[in-house]
Design a protein around this motif. Sequence first.
Motif, PDB file in Angstrom:
ATOM      1  N   ASP A   5       0.885  -1.260   0.146  1.00 40.99           N
ATOM      2  CA  ASP A   5       0.040   0.030   0.034  1.00 40.99           C
ATOM      3  C   ASP A   5       0.653   1.273  -0.052  1.00 40.99           C
ATOM      4  OD1 ASP A   5      -2.291  -1.566   0.390  1.00 40.99           O
ATOM      5  OD2 ASP A   5      -1.664  -1.678   2.498  1.00 40.99           O
ATOM      6  N   ALA A   6       2.023   1.341   0.569  1.00 41.96           N
ATOM      7  CA  ALA A   6       2.833   2.463   0.811  1.00 41.96           C
ATOM      8  C   ALA A   6       4.442   1.961   0.821  1.00 41.96           C
ATOM      9  CB  ALA A   6       2.517   3.103   1.973  1.00 41.96           C
ATOM     10  N   VAL A   7       5.183   3.182   0.419  1.00 42.64           N
ATOM     11  CA  VAL A   7       6.372   2.764   0.059  1.00 42.64           C
ATOM     12  C   VAL A   7       7.250   3.743   0.866  1.00 42.64           C
ATOM     13  CG1 VAL A   7       8.506   2.870  -1.484  1.00 42.64           C
ATOM     14  CG2 VAL A   7       6.363   1.580  -2.137  1.00 42.64           C
ATOM     15  N   ILE A   8       8.076   3.173   1.522  1.00 44.45           N
ATOM     16  CA  ILE A   8       9.263   4.455   2.114  1.00 44.45           C
ATOM     17  C   ILE A   8      10.533   4.543   1.229  1.00 44.45           C
ATOM     18  CG2 ILE A   8      10.639   4.845   4.205  1.00 44.45           C
ATOM     19  CD1 ILE A   8       8.815   2.680   5.650  1.00 44.45           C
ATOM     20  N   VAL A   9      10.928   5.734   0.821  1.00 44.71           N
ATOM     21  CA  VAL A   9      11.938   6.059   0.122  1.00 44.71           C
ATOM     22  C   VAL A   9      12.871   6.453   0.747  1.00 44.71           C
ATOM     23  CG1 VAL A   9      12.952   7.337  -2.016  1.00 44.71           C
ATOM     24  CG2 VAL A   9      10.607   6.522  -2.086  1.00 44.71           C
ATOM     25  N   GLY A  10      13.946   5.900   1.131  1.00 42.65           N
ATOM     26  CA  GLY A  10      15.347   6.199   2.060  1.00 42.65           C
ATOM     27  C   GLY A  10      16.380   6.050   1.247  1.00 42.65           C
ATOM     28  N   SER A  11      16.559   6.271   0.074  1.00 41.42           N
ATOM     29  CA  SER A  11      17.798   6.021  -0.802  1.00 41.42           C
ATOM     30  C   SER A  11      18.086   7.165  -0.797  1.00 41.42           C
ATOM     31  CB  SER A  11      17.321   5.627  -2.401  1.00 41.42           C
ATOM     32  OG  SER A  11      16.164   6.563  -2.861  1.00 41.42           O
ATOM     33  N   PRO A  12      19.458   7.352  -1.574  1.00 43.89           N
ATOM     34  CA  PRO A  12      20.267   8.585  -1.750  1.00 43.89           C
ATOM     35  C   PRO A  12      19.432   9.464  -2.489  1.00 43.89           C
ATOM     36  CG  PRO A  12      21.770   6.919  -2.016  1.00 43.89           C
ATOM     37  CD  PRO A  12      20.410   6.339  -1.981  1.00 43.89           C
ATOM     38  N   ASP A  13      19.647  10.898  -2.544  1.00 46.35           N
ATOM     39  CA  ASP A  13      18.977  11.890  -3.028  1.00 46.35           C
ATOM     40  C   ASP A  13      18.562  11.918  -4.575  1.00 46.35           C
ATOM     41  OD1 ASP A  13      18.978  12.708  -0.388  1.00 46.35           O
ATOM     42  OD2 ASP A  13      20.126  14.614  -0.863  1.00 46.35           O
ATOM     43  N   HIS A  14      19.499  11.237  -5.283  1.00 48.12           N
ATOM     44  CA  HIS A  14      19.446  11.435  -6.837  1.00 48.12           C
ATOM     45  C   HIS A  14      18.465  10.307  -6.999  1.00 48.12           C
ATOM     46  CE1 HIS A  14      22.391   8.102  -6.278  1.00 48.12           C
ATOM     47  NE2 HIS A  14      22.216   7.812  -7.353  1.00 48.12           N
ATOM     48  N   TRP A  15      18.143   9.469  -6.367  1.00 48.88           N
ATOM     49  CA  TRP A  15      16.892   8.367  -6.571  1.00 48.88           C
ATOM     50  C   TRP A  15      15.444   8.805  -6.228  1.00 48.88           C
ATOM     51  CZ3 TRP A  15      16.561   4.632  -9.655  1.00 48.88           C
ATOM     52  CH2 TRP A  15      17.806   3.980 -10.300  1.00 48.88           C
ATOM     53  N   HIS A  16      15.711   9.744  -5.342  1.00 47.15           N
ATOM     54  CA  HIS A  16      14.137  10.060  -4.617  1.00 47.15           C
ATOM     55  C   HIS A  16      13.227  10.259  -5.909  1.00 47.15           C
ATOM     56  CE1 HIS A  16      15.786  11.697  -0.432  1.00 47.15           C
ATOM     57  NE2 HIS A  16      16.061  10.388  -0.793  1.00 47.15           N
ATOM     58  N   CYS A  17      13.545  10.942  -6.875  1.00 44.75           N
ATOM     59  CA  CYS A  17      12.274  11.241  -7.933  1.00 44.75           C
ATOM     60  C   CYS A  17      11.795   9.876  -8.552  1.00 44.75           C
ATOM     61  CB  CYS A  17      12.835  12.232  -9.069  1.00 44.75           C
ATOM     62  SG  CYS A  17      11.689  12.739 -10.318  1.00 44.75           S
ATOM     63  N   LEU A  18      12.733   9.141  -9.097  1.00 41.08           N
ATOM     64  CA  LEU A  18      12.363   7.989  -9.790  1.00 41.08           C
ATOM     65  C   LEU A  18      11.555   7.001  -8.863  1.00 41.08           C
ATOM     66  CD1 LEU A  18      15.452   7.158 -12.103  1.00 41.08           C
ATOM     67  CD2 LEU A  18      13.055   7.801 -12.551  1.00 41.08           C
ATOM     68  N   HIS A  19      12.201   6.887  -7.692  1.00 39.45           N
ATOM     69  CA  HIS A  19      11.541   5.790  -6.630  1.00 39.45           C
ATOM     70  C   HIS A  19      10.102   6.404  -6.162  1.00 39.45           C
ATOM     71  CE1 HIS A  19      15.740   4.059  -5.331  1.00 39.45           C
ATOM     72  NE2 HIS A  19      15.248   3.444  -6.323  1.00 39.45           N
ATOM     73  N   ALA A  20       9.905   7.549  -6.007  1.00 43.79           N
ATOM     74  CA  ALA A  20       8.821   8.350  -5.519  1.00 43.79           C
ATOM     75  C   ALA A  20       7.710   8.196  -6.604  1.00 43.79           C
ATOM     76  CB  ALA A  20       8.876   9.632  -5.072  1.00 43.79           C
ATOM     77  N   VAL A  21       8.110   8.707  -7.803  1.00 42.35           N
ATOM     78  CA  VAL A  21       7.036   8.886  -8.801  1.00 42.35           C
ATOM     79  C   VAL A  21       6.745   7.505  -9.405  1.00 42.35           C
ATOM     80  CG1 VAL A  21       6.907   9.636 -11.155  1.00 42.35           C
ATOM     81  CG2 VAL A  21       7.930  11.108  -9.573  1.00 42.35           C
ATOM     82  N   TYR A  22       7.455   6.431  -9.545  1.00 40.24           N
ATOM     83  CA  TYR A  22       7.291   5.039  -9.891  1.00 40.24           C
ATOM     84  C   TYR A  22       6.327   4.423  -8.926  1.00 40.24           C
ATOM     85  CZ  TYR A  22      10.660   5.128 -13.849  1.00 40.24           C
ATOM     86  OH  TYR A  22      11.357   5.221 -15.032  1.00 40.24           O
ATOM     87  N   ALA A  23       6.537   4.862  -7.650  1.00 42.66           N
ATOM     88  CA  ALA A  23       5.873   4.098  -6.426  1.00 42.66           C
ATOM     89  C   ALA A  23       4.167   4.670  -6.524  1.00 42.66           C
ATOM     90  CB  ALA A  23       6.224   4.383  -5.125  1.00 42.66           C
TER      91      ALA A  23
END
Length: 439
Positions: free
Chosen positions: A106-124
Motif C-alpha cells: 500500500d505504501a513505500v518508504i523512500v530512504g535512498s540517496p537523494d538522486h534516486w528520490h524522484c524515480l523511486h517516489a514517482v514510480y511508486a
Amino acid sequence: MGVTRRSFLKASGLGYLALEAGSAVAWAGSTISTNDRIRVGVIGCRNKGYNVLREILRTGRAVCLGMCDVDDEVLQRRAAELKKDTGQSPKLYVDFRKMLENPEIDAVIVGSPDHWHCLHAVYAMEAGKDVYVEKPLANSIHECNLIAAAAARYGRVVQVGQQQRSGDVWNGLMDYLKSGALGGLRRVNCWANFAYGAGAPKVPDSAVPEGVDFRLWLGPAPDRTFNASRFHGNWRHFWDYGGGLMTDWGVHLLDMALWAKEVTHEPTKVTGFGMNLSGLDRARETYDTQSVLYQMDDFLIQWQQNGGIERGPYGKSYGVEYVCDKGTVVADREDWTLYVEGKEGETEQAYAFKRRSGRSDMELHANNFIDCVLSRDKPNCSVGLGRNVALYAHFGNLLARTASGSLEWNASRQQFLSNAAANSLIVPEYHRGWKLPVV
C-alpha cells in the motif's frame, strides 16, 4: 478504532489480499488484525529508510511486505534485525521496480540517496502506492516539481521526512511565536555545524564490494568508478547524488524559519556564497563553509554552515534563532529558550521550555503518515511544503556553484532571471537509459 485499513481500501477501490494466517508482529503489542494494517515496502535499508520503517511498524498499524537495497550485506542484516524484532520476514529485492509490482503493498518508504528520490517516489505513485520520502524531496528543482505533480495526478498521500513538523517542541514554539507575545518577527538565523559536513577522508578507488549492484546504485547519475568516499553515507558530498549540509540540514532548519510566518511561496531573491576552507584533504564537491541570505516580504532568513566543526551559537551545533521586537527565541529539537529584552540598564531574562511528550519527532511523524494513509488527509509535511523548502536549499547551493552572488527567481516560468549557468542546473541529465518521469 475508527477508519481501518480494510474500510479505507474498500472505499478507495484498491482492494486487499490477506496475509498468511499467523503472521507475527512483535512491536507495539498491537491487537489490530494483520488484514487491517497498512502494508509497506522500503527502498534503501541502510540508515534512514530502515529507521522510518521501524517507527512505522511501531505504530502497530503497519506490516512490512518488502525490503529493497542494492547492497546485499545491508539487506540481509536489516532483514535479520526485522525478523528478530517483529517476527516478520518480508520479501527481499535488489531492483525496486520488482517490489513495486507487488499489488499488496500500500505504501513505500523512500530512504535512498537523494538522486534516486524522484524515480523511486514517482514510480511508486504510478503503481498506486502512498509514499514517505526522505528529505530533501529531490536532488534538483525539476525533480521536486515532478514529485509534486505526480502526487497531484495520482492522488497519493506523500509525507516528506521533515519530522520536525510533527515534533511537540516545534509545534509549541510555533504557537507561541504566532501568538504575537513577542511582537513582530524580524529575522530568523539558522545554522548547522557538523564534523561530517567536511566530507570523508580521501581514499583510492577500489573494487566494488561483493554483493553491491553499483551500476544500479548509480542509476541516472553519470558513470563513475567506485570509491568508498562517495558511497555509504558519504555520497551526499557530491553533486550527482546530494547537496551537502545545505540540503541535508538546510531543509530541516529553513523549514522552521518558513513555518514561523506560514511562508508557502517560492524564494524570490537570494544572496550568498559557499567555499571549501577546511579539511582540504577531504573528498567532496559540496561546500563546508556557506552563508545564504533570503529576502522575504517582511523579514530576513539567514543560513550558515561550517562543516568540520561541531560548535555554534548558544553552544549548539545546530539551531534556529528567532529575533523579534520584544525578545529572541533559540530552538533545537530538544527545547527552546526565550530571551526577553531588558529595559535600559537591565539584563535580559531567559526562560527555557522543554515540551517533551516522551515521543520522538520521528515517532510522531510516522504516526501522522499512517493516520493520513487511512484518512486521506494532508500530512504534516506535505509534498508542497517539502518541495518549497527544498527549493530554498537548492537555491543556496546554486548560488555557490555558479559563483553568482545573488539569484532572482521567476516562479511562473520556473527559471532564474538573467542567469544561464543557474538555469542549466534546474533539470538534471539522466544516464544509461534512465529517463526523467513524464507526469
